[in-house]
Every structure is written in C-alpha cells, then in structure tokens.
Design a protein around this motif. Sequence first.
Motif, PDB file in Angstrom:
ATOM      1  N   ALA A 206       0.839  -1.202   0.000  1.00  0.00           N
ATOM      2  CA  ALA A 206       0.000   0.000   0.000  1.00  0.00           C
ATOM      3  C   ALA A 206       0.873   1.252   0.000  1.00  0.00           C
ATOM      4  N   ARG A 207       2.004   1.200   0.686  1.00  0.00           N
ATOM      5  CA  ARG A 207       2.911   2.353   0.710  1.00  0.00           C
ATOM      6  C   ARG A 207       3.504   2.616  -0.680  1.00  0.00           C
ATOM      7  N   ILE A 208       3.893   1.559  -1.380  1.00  0.00           N
ATOM      8  CA  ILE A 208       4.410   1.703  -2.747  1.00  0.00           C
ATOM      9  C   ILE A 208       3.329   2.331  -3.630  1.00  0.00           C
ATOM     10  N   ARG A 209       2.105   1.837  -3.509  1.00  0.00           N
ATOM     11  CA  ARG A 209       0.996   2.376  -4.304  1.00  0.00           C
ATOM     12  C   ARG A 209       0.739   3.849  -3.960  1.00  0.00           C
ATOM     13  N   SER A 210       0.783   4.163  -2.681  1.00  0.00           N
ATOM     14  CA  SER A 210       0.558   5.539  -2.243  1.00  0.00           C
ATOM     15  C   SER A 210       1.633   6.479  -2.782  1.00  0.00           C
TER      16      SER A 210
END
Length: 158
Positions: free
Chosen positions: A141-145
């Motif tokens: 989710a952090r990579i996507r964010s």
Amino acid sequence: MSDTSATLVRTFYDALARRDLDAMERCYHPDVTFGDPIFQELEGRARIMGMWRLLMARGAGLDVSLRRVTAGPHEVTTDWIAGYTFTATGRKVVNQIDSLFRFEGGLIVRQHDDFDFRHWSKMALGRPVGLVVGWTPALRARIRSRAMEGLRESMAPA
C-alpha cells in the motif's frame, strides 16, 4: 472489429516503445480507465497519460517487447515485457505483463495490466527489501501511495 482493435493495440505498443506519448494518447478514448497492481485504478486520458509520463521519467532505458496479441470478439489481450532501470534504486527490471484491452468508438476505453507484484518488487527494490514489500500488504500500500503521490505531483500546475 477484432483485427482493427488488434492493430490499434500494436500501434499503442509501437508508440510506447518509441516513447511517443502523443501517439499513445491518440489510441485512448477520452473516458479510458486503466488499472494495474501499482496504479490500481485511474480514470480519464489526462491521468493515464500523466502516469505514462511519470513512468517514462522514472524508468530509464525503457525497452518494450510485445510477445503476443490475441484478438477476441470484444477484447484484445497481450503478453509483453517492459525492461527498464528503476531510477529510485538503479536496479534493472524486466517485468512480464499481461494486458486486457476493451474498445469504444474505435479507441481503447479500458486497459488492465497485470504482473507479479512480488517479483517486480524484488527486481525494483532488491531481494531483501523487495521480498518483504511483496509479501506485506501495508508496504505494498505504501508503494501504491507513493506512486499516486508522484502522479499528483507530476500533474500539478507549475
């Protein structure tokens, strides 16, 4: 329709390989949607083209290899490889991607790319970090964010 659609998809990949954003954009319907494991859902030609601009800026030495195009009655599927250097880490990525295209008015109205996020993260981030990121939902989710934040920043008026 299937032959015409398959030709349009080949035109799109030829433009991607040349990094010709204008030619890519002409393949998309104004109401196009795009999804992949990182940019999960994007709507509209402007946002999707913003994503392609961002990816081309962050991925040095893009090499596109279209391996298969299969036309069905209502969609086209492809198998292609994107090779590039992930500039954030300097690591070489060779990403195998399966894509699905749908059409409206003779243009691409839906593109969905699918690839192995875990495999991509190991190549892009390195084995120890990428392995953890690939298996940890919060880190994915952090990579996507971060990707979406980069897209917003790149599209903000100067």
